[in-house]
Design a protein around this motif. Structure first.
Motif, PDB file in Angstrom:
ATOM      1  N   SER A 124       0.830  -1.225   0.000  1.00 40.36           N
ATOM      2  CA  SER A 124       0.000   0.000   0.000  1.00 40.36           C
ATOM      3  C   SER A 124       0.857   1.265   0.000  1.00 40.36           C
ATOM      4  O   SER A 124       0.390   2.344  -0.354  1.00 40.36           O
ATOM      5  N   TYR A 125       2.127   1.111   0.347  1.00 35.45           N
ATOM      6  CA  TYR A 125       3.025   2.278   0.285  1.00 35.45           C
ATOM      7  C   TYR A 125       3.398   2.610  -1.177  1.00 35.45           C
ATOM      8  O   TYR A 125       3.850   3.718  -1.470  1.00 35.45           O
ATOM      9  N   ILE A 126       3.272   1.605  -2.078  1.00 33.64           N
ATOM     10  CA  ILE A 126       3.778   1.860  -3.442  1.00 33.64           C
ATOM     11  C   ILE A 126       2.718   1.716  -4.529  1.00 33.64           C
ATOM     12  O   ILE A 126       2.963   2.015  -5.681  1.00 33.64           O
ATOM     13  N   CYS A 127       1.528   1.219  -4.174  1.00 36.35           N
ATOM     14  CA  CYS A 127       0.485   1.135  -5.228  1.00 36.35           C
ATOM     15  C   CYS A 127      -0.880   0.998  -4.562  1.00 36.35           C
ATOM     16  O   CYS A 127      -0.983   0.597  -3.385  1.00 36.35           O
ATOM     17  N   PRO A 128      -1.953   1.260  -5.309  1.00 33.99           N
ATOM     18  CA  PRO A 128      -3.297   1.071  -4.743  1.00 33.99           C
ATOM     19  C   PRO A 128      -3.472  -0.386  -4.328  1.00 33.99           C
ATOM     20  O   PRO A 128      -3.128  -1.295  -5.099  1.00 33.99           O
ATOM     21  N   THR A 129      -3.974  -0.597  -3.124  1.00 38.71           N
ATOM     22  CA  THR A 129      -3.971  -1.936  -2.525  1.00 38.71           C
ATOM     23  C   THR A 129      -5.287  -2.183  -1.808  1.00 38.71           C
ATOM     24  O   THR A 129      -5.937  -1.234  -1.339  1.00 38.71           O
TER      25      THR A 129
END
Ligand code: HGY
Ligand code: MN
Ligand code: MN
Length: 423
Positions: A369-374
């Motif tokens: 979730s820090y690097i993409c929609p999750t």
């Protein structure tokens, strides 16, 4: 109903359950659970099984330097970043058949259903298998997803040792060599979105007779270690006033912590590991090393409890020396609204009873979730039992979770919106 084929129509309950039960034989315990800890022989054998599944389905395998595995089904537009789904296959020493492994088995099933439905997606779709989520052997866990997301460096992870003194650096080569057909790739390859299916590991879905949890986020955590140092001495001859008894001091600290840190019932405070030295009846203990795991949704309050924990350790050591340090800390994360909406829409379309909920357990989805929609998809587990060999789930619930996953992957796989956070 439109004549357009839906991947969910091709999710095969028997195939999914058979894979789930076969994977559970890798590290199976006499009490019906699994002991398949990170980089163990059992986990390495299970990694080879995943390679077989990947080949069966026609996927392409990749591996990175920490041993994360990725199994890819190409899309029609190779320029687009993949949609990823998956979880972990390592377990606690007295773990259950479903924690982590369901997310991997459901990912394979969802992709196979997409293929069986004859659906060509614009984006590649990948099964991700994150190394050492649990941290039971090499602590703290989440190593694979943190290395991938750039949260922690591989160099920080390699020296970590298990109780026998074996380091990640020592144990990793056997795992990397076990899947020679997996092509090497760097950390942090672009990812469009990430979905993780997982058992709830709590009682809510079962109690409310819901089949799917649309997970909106994951509560924060502080992981610490405390070392209380005393002095070894004879149990029979040492005068009480001269004793530096590490167990006595640690007991005072532990009692105080359980009283003070549990003030708010929403706090989850756990001391799960305690090592005593020399741990024999007629010697006054010289050292107690124990773990602390504190969780709470309110990140400010969580940090306050961590600071108070450190203060209690400093105050109640008595004549012993006390050191307290943090080994991992994460604040609560909240998933992308578009992702939770996509999961919710799939539940509505499939008429699958669901509820939105926050995750009390930690998952690799935090790092993604820090690097993409999750987002995450929970399914019920019996009485909410997990991190326990009695962990159980039903074929129907696993099937319904995989159906939702398959349809959300299809939707995301055809989403060419490129202004989301791509790595
Ligand atoms: O600790 C956790 O929440 C995860 O299950 N490892
Ligand atoms: Mn898990
Ligand atoms: Mn777990």
């Amino acid at each position: 109903m439109s004549d357009k084929k839906r991947a969910s129509d091709f999710v095969d309950e028997e195939r999914l359950w058979a894979r789930q039960m076969y994977l559970a034989t890798f590290g199976e315990t006499s009490k019906g659970g699994v002991n398949r800890q990170a980089l163990s022989a059992e986990e390495i054998e299970a990694r080879k099984l995943l390679m077989d599944w990947s080949a069966e389905i026609g996927l392409t395998a990749f591996i990175d330097d920490i041993g994360n595995l990725f199994f890819r089904r190409d899309g029609t537009d190779p320029a687009l970043a993949p949609v990823m789904t998956g979880s972990h296959i390592d377990s606690q020493p007295t773990g259950g058949k479903f924690d982590g492994s369901y997310g991997v088995v459901a990912a394979f099933e969802a992709i196979q259903a997409i293929i069986d439905a004859g659906l060509e997606l614009k984006r590649p779709v990948e099964v991700a298998v994150w190394l050492n989520e649990e941290g039971s052997r090499f602590a703290p866990g989440m190593m694979g997803s943190e290395a991938y997301a750039g949260v922690r460096s591989l160099d920080d992870m390699l020296p970590v040792t298990d109780r026998e003194g074996v380091s990640v650096k020592d144990a990793l080569p056997a795992a990397l060599a076990a899947t020679p057909d997996a092509t090497h790739r760097e950390f942090g390859c672009p990812v469009f979105a990430f979905l993780e299916a997982h058992i709830e590991q709590g009682p809510v879905l079962e109690a409310e007779e819901k089949v799917v949890g649309v997970v909106t986020g994951i509560q924060g955590v502080r992981r610490m270690r405390v070392r209380v140092t005393g002095e070894e001495a004879h149990a029979g001859t040492t005068p009480t006033a001269e004793r530096k008894d590490a167990i006595q001091a640690a007991s005072k600290i532990v009692t105080e912590l359980y009283e003070q840190i549990n003030e708010d019932p929403q706090t989850k405070f756990t001391i799960g590991m305690m090592n005593i030295t020399p741990n024999v009846p007629s010697v006054i203990s010289s050292e107690v090393l124990f773990s602390i795991d504190i969780r709470h949704e309110n990140s400010e309050y969580l940090e306050k409890m961590a600071v108070r924990t450190e203060a209690i350790c400093a105050e109640f050591g008595d004549v012993c020396k006390v050191e307290a340090w943090r080994i991992a800390e994460s604040d609560s994360v909240y998933f992308d609204d578009r992702m939770t909406a996509a999961v919710e829409e799939a539940c509505v379309a499939l008429k699958t009873p669901y509820r939105r909920m926050f995750s009390a357990a930690g998952h690799d989805a935090r790092q993604l979730s820090y690097i993409c929609p999750t987002a995450m998809i929970f399914v019920p587990c019996e009485k909410g039992i997990s991190h326990n060999e009695a962990e159980n789930a039903t074929p129907g619930d696993l099937r319904d979770g995989a159906k939702v996953l398959a349809d959300v992957l299809t939707k995301l796989g055809n989403d060419t919106d490129t202004n989301t956070k791509e790595v």
